[in-house]
Scaffold this motif. Structure first.
Motif, PDB file in Angstrom:
ATOM      1  N   VAL A   1      30.911  32.140  48.471  1.00 61.45           N
ATOM      2  CA  VAL A   1      31.603  33.392  48.817  1.00 61.45           C
ATOM      3  C   VAL A   1      32.731  33.067  49.856  1.00 61.45           C
ATOM      4  O   VAL A   1      33.076  32.061  50.155  1.00 61.45           O
ATOM      5  CB  VAL A   1      30.605  34.278  49.678  1.00 61.45           C
ATOM      6  CG1 VAL A   1      29.204  34.429  48.815  1.00 61.45           C
ATOM      7  CG2 VAL A   1      30.147  33.500  51.108  1.00 61.45           C
ATOM      8  N   TYR A   2      33.738  34.190  49.908  1.00 68.64           N
ATOM      9  CA  TYR A   2      34.876  33.779  50.994  1.00 68.64           C
ATOM     10  C   TYR A   2      35.302  35.095  51.304  1.00 68.64           C
ATOM     11  O   TYR A   2      34.725  36.188  51.221  1.00 68.64           O
ATOM     12  CB  TYR A   2      36.065  33.422  50.065  1.00 68.64           C
ATOM     13  CG  TYR A   2      36.554  34.606  48.936  1.00 68.64           C
ATOM     14  CD1 TYR A   2      35.863  34.941  48.031  1.00 68.64           C
ATOM     15  CD2 TYR A   2      37.900  35.124  49.401  1.00 68.64           C
ATOM     16  CE1 TYR A   2      36.473  36.104  47.119  1.00 68.64           C
ATOM     17  CE2 TYR A   2      38.592  35.834  48.343  1.00 68.64           C
ATOM     18  CZ  TYR A   2      37.759  36.372  47.264  1.00 68.64           C
ATOM     19  OH  TYR A   2      38.374  37.538  46.596  1.00 68.64           O
ATOM     20  N   GLU A   3      36.004  34.985  52.362  1.00 64.57           N
ATOM     21  CA  GLU A   3      36.772  35.872  53.117  1.00 64.57           C
ATOM     22  C   GLU A   3      38.310  35.671  53.511  1.00 64.57           C
ATOM     23  O   GLU A   3      38.507  34.434  53.435  1.00 64.57           O
ATOM     24  CB  GLU A   3      36.148  36.208  54.533  1.00 64.57           C
ATOM     25  CG  GLU A   3      34.766  36.945  54.690  1.00 64.57           C
ATOM     26  CD  GLU A   3      34.758  38.369  54.036  1.00 64.57           C
ATOM     27  OE1 GLU A   3      35.879  39.041  54.258  1.00 64.57           O
ATOM     28  OE2 GLU A   3      33.717  38.746  53.463  1.00 64.57           O
ATOM     29  N   VAL A   4      39.114  36.815  53.626  1.00 69.03           N
ATOM     30  CA  VAL A   4      40.518  36.807  53.658  1.00 69.03           C
ATOM     31  C   VAL A   4      40.653  37.636  54.950  1.00 69.03           C
ATOM     32  O   VAL A   4      40.580  38.877  54.860  1.00 69.03           O
ATOM     33  CB  VAL A   4      41.340  37.067  52.571  1.00 69.03           C
ATOM     34  CG1 VAL A   4      42.891  36.983  52.809  1.00 69.03           C
ATOM     35  CG2 VAL A   4      41.126  36.167  51.324  1.00 69.03           C
ATOM     36  N   THR A   5      40.954  37.311  56.208  1.00 73.85           N
ATOM     37  CA  THR A   5      41.467  37.648  57.219  1.00 73.85           C
ATOM     38  C   THR A   5      42.919  37.627  57.612  1.00 73.85           C
ATOM     39  O   THR A   5      43.451  36.580  57.678  1.00 73.85           O
ATOM     40  CB  THR A   5      40.654  37.256  58.418  1.00 73.85           C
ATOM     41  OG1 THR A   5      39.388  37.277  58.333  1.00 73.85           O
ATOM     42  CG2 THR A   5      40.934  38.058  59.593  1.00 73.85           C
TER      43      THR A   5
ATOM     44  N   LEU B   1      36.451  34.420  40.431  1.00 71.05           N
ATOM     45  CA  LEU B   1      37.547  35.342  40.428  1.00 71.05           C
ATOM     46  C   LEU B   1      38.500  35.412  39.091  1.00 71.05           C
ATOM     47  O   LEU B   1      39.507  35.472  38.954  1.00 71.05           O
ATOM     48  CB  LEU B   1      38.363  35.064  41.632  1.00 71.05           C
ATOM     49  CG  LEU B   1      37.847  35.421  42.905  1.00 71.05           C
ATOM     50  CD1 LEU B   1      38.661  35.181  44.172  1.00 71.05           C
ATOM     51  CD2 LEU B   1      37.552  36.777  42.854  1.00 71.05           C
ATOM     52  N   LEU B   2      37.689  34.781  38.008  1.00 69.30           N
ATOM     53  CA  LEU B   2      38.159  34.645  36.693  1.00 69.30           C
ATOM     54  C   LEU B   2      38.888  35.829  36.074  1.00 69.30           C
ATOM     55  O   LEU B   2      39.952  35.978  35.739  1.00 69.30           O
ATOM     56  CB  LEU B   2      37.361  33.745  35.688  1.00 69.30           C
ATOM     57  CG  LEU B   2      37.899  33.491  34.268  1.00 69.30           C
ATOM     58  CD1 LEU B   2      39.251  32.777  34.549  1.00 69.30           C
ATOM     59  CD2 LEU B   2      37.164  32.831  33.427  1.00 69.30           C
ATOM     60  N   TYR B   3      37.918  37.005  36.214  1.00 69.56           N
ATOM     61  CA  TYR B   3      38.371  37.999  35.361  1.00 69.56           C
ATOM     62  C   TYR B   3      39.352  38.945  36.278  1.00 69.56           C
ATOM     63  O   TYR B   3      40.360  39.589  35.684  1.00 69.56           O
ATOM     64  CB  TYR B   3      37.048  39.006  35.203  1.00 69.56           C
ATOM     65  CG  TYR B   3      37.539  40.176  34.245  1.00 69.56           C
ATOM     66  CD1 TYR B   3      38.093  39.606  32.833  1.00 69.56           C
ATOM     67  CD2 TYR B   3      37.505  41.465  34.593  1.00 69.56           C
ATOM     68  CE1 TYR B   3      38.633  41.027  31.964  1.00 69.56           C
ATOM     69  CE2 TYR B   3      38.118  42.310  34.002  1.00 69.56           C
ATOM     70  CZ  TYR B   3      38.576  41.915  32.474  1.00 69.56           C
ATOM     71  OH  TYR B   3      39.001  43.099  31.568  1.00 69.56           O
ATOM     72  N   PRO B   4      39.314  38.840  37.676  1.00 69.54           N
ATOM     73  CA  PRO B   4      40.559  39.585  38.499  1.00 69.54           C
ATOM     74  C   PRO B   4      41.760  38.662  38.100  1.00 69.54           C
ATOM     75  O   PRO B   4      42.646  39.404  38.116  1.00 69.54           O
ATOM     76  CB  PRO B   4      39.816  39.408  40.045  1.00 69.54           C
ATOM     77  CG  PRO B   4      38.321  39.319  39.795  1.00 69.54           C
ATOM     78  CD  PRO B   4      38.200  38.594  38.422  1.00 69.54           C
TER      79      PRO B   4
ATOM     80  N   THR C   1      42.135  44.850  40.857  1.00 66.97           N
ATOM     81  CA  THR C   1      41.851  43.238  40.869  1.00 66.97           C
ATOM     82  C   THR C   1      41.402  42.891  42.095  1.00 66.97           C
ATOM     83  O   THR C   1      40.365  41.875  42.108  1.00 66.97           O
ATOM     84  CB  THR C   1      42.956  42.443  40.075  1.00 66.97           C
ATOM     85  OG1 THR C   1      44.098  42.669  41.005  1.00 66.97           O
ATOM     86  CG2 THR C   1      43.219  42.839  38.748  1.00 66.97           C
ATOM     87  N   SER C   2      42.151  42.928  43.137  1.00 66.32           N
ATOM     88  CA  SER C   2      41.731  42.384  44.374  1.00 66.32           C
ATOM     89  C   SER C   2      41.975  43.537  45.549  1.00 66.32           C
ATOM     90  O   SER C   2      42.516  43.013  46.545  1.00 66.32           O
ATOM     91  CB  SER C   2      42.455  41.344  44.837  1.00 66.32           C
ATOM     92  OG  SER C   2      43.889  41.558  44.730  1.00 66.32           O
ATOM     93  N   ASN C   3      41.608  44.544  45.300  1.00 62.37           N
ATOM     94  CA  ASN C   3      41.715  45.752  46.566  1.00 62.37           C
ATOM     95  C   ASN C   3      40.992  46.992  46.020  1.00 62.37           C
ATOM     96  O   ASN C   3      40.448  47.033  44.710  1.00 62.37           O
ATOM     97  CB  ASN C   3      43.355  46.159  46.372  1.00 62.37           C
ATOM     98  CG  ASN C   3      43.757  46.132  44.984  1.00 62.37           C
ATOM     99  OD1 ASN C   3      43.540  47.169  44.161  1.00 62.37           O
ATOM    100  ND2 ASN C   3      44.703  45.365  44.646  1.00 62.37           N
ATOM    101  N   ASN C   4      40.944  47.938  46.836  1.00 65.13           N
ATOM    102  CA  ASN C   4      40.176  49.206  46.567  1.00 65.13           C
ATOM    103  C   ASN C   4      41.229  50.274  46.226  1.00 65.13           C
ATOM    104  O   ASN C   4      42.237  50.110  46.565  1.00 65.13           O
ATOM    105  CB  ASN C   4      39.243  49.612  47.865  1.00 65.13           C
ATOM    106  CG  ASN C   4      38.192  48.910  48.299  1.00 65.13           C
ATOM    107  OD1 ASN C   4      38.108  48.110  49.088  1.00 65.13           O
ATOM    108  ND2 ASN C   4      37.078  48.619  47.110  1.00 65.13           N
TER     109      ASN C   4
END
Ligand code: PDD
Length: 286
Positions: free
Chosen positions: A32-36, A154-157, A184-187
């Motif tokens: 798992v990951y996080e981006v801050t 994250l292959l499909y994104p 893909t990487s956002n709401n």
């Protein structure tokens, strides 16, 4: 410039940092990951990211290798070591290296692998794209059913970003059973009059940390927030549309599948929300 990265407690020049070929993050995307974000050398919404990290780990029955206070200290160390003023801290925890490939999870003797690195993005909050807005296309959402867990699958994104690139636009919005799940990487959001509409939280989407703050600020600014799914046709007919994420903050969407949203330029509501978000989050940064 060579970065200093973190691997399991050690701070190393990036060229000297290594992870085993048997690491389950590498072999199975078991991590798992996080981006801050970092603005002015400070962490944006760190507590939110820490809470979601703990939840992602717990959902996958992985040990959390650090306390929140330790994570904070590690993040601050990364920012300081790399002299980051504006940018991001990327954090990844995998189930570690059991010494061989096996589908079954290893026992507690296998310790998680912890990796952190920084990305310096001077002027991150002054991204000129915010004045222009994004153009998106819709693509089918064929991801797995636990999108609420922030895994490194994250292959499909990535394929979604490539579909957008090939279509000459900025990003893709995923559609499932006729409604938009997220970007893909956002709401994803639309604006109709004084109302913000966005998909409710479920395992269909990632529970965005930026989403929580933006919906709170919208309510404080006397806007109505309606959490329900919406279609591409409804989005195309909306007054405004936008996305949120830790790296893009609040970003207008001005075109969907070749059709302009509103005037085809950022409207009145979304730029204001971006302004409020950045102002408030800078104040609360640690
Ligand atoms: N992406 N949905 C998806 C699928 C995401 O990957 C992200 C974040 C979000 C927004 O979440 P938050 O507001 O907590 O950043 C929603 C990050 C930034 C990334 O992968 O780089």
């Amino acid at each position: 410039m060579s970065r200093i990265v973190h691997v399991n407690g050690a701070l190393l020049p990036e060229a000297e940092a290594t992870v085993s070929v048997f690491d389950r993050g590498f072999l199975m995307a078991d991590g798992v990951y996080e981006v801050t974000s970092v603005l002015g050398g400070k962490l944006i919404d760190f507590d939110g990211h820490c809470r979601r990290l703990a939840r992602s780990l717990a959902e996958l029955e992985m040990q959390n290798p650090h306390t929140d206070a330790e994570w904070l200290q590690i993040h601050r160390e990364m920012v300081a070591q790399n002299g980051v003023v504006d940018g991001m801290v990327y954090l990844q925890v995998t189930r570690g290296n059991p010494g061989d490939r096996d589908f079954a999870f290893p026992g507690p003797e296998t310790k998680p692998t912890v990796v952190l690195f920084t990305q310096s993005k001077p002027g991150l909050a002054e991204n000129p794209q915010a004045a222009i807005g994004l153009r998106v296309i819709s693509v089918p959402d064929i991801r797995w059913g636990r999108r609420d867990i922030k895994t490194v699958q994250l292959l499909y994104p990535s394929m979604g970003k490539m579909m957008a690139k090939k279509a000459g636009v900025d990003d893709s919005w995923f559609v499932e059973d006729g409604t938009v799940t997220e970007g893909t990487s956002n709401n994803a959001y639309i604006v109709k009059g004084n109302r913000i509409i966005t998909r409710p939280l479920s395992s269909d989407i990632l529970h965005g940390i930026t989403r929580v703050a933006v919906l709170r600020f919208a309510a404080e600014a006397q806007m109505e927030v309606e959490e329900r799914p919406f279609t591409i046709a409804e989005a195309q007919a909306a007054d405004e549309a936008f996305i949120t994420s830790a790296s893009a903050f609040v970003m207008p969407v001005v075109e969907i599948d070749g059709q302009a949203v509103g005037t085809g330029k950022p409207g009145r509501v979304v730029p204001r929300l971006r302004e409020i978000y950045l102002e408030e989050m800078r104040k609360a940064a640690i």
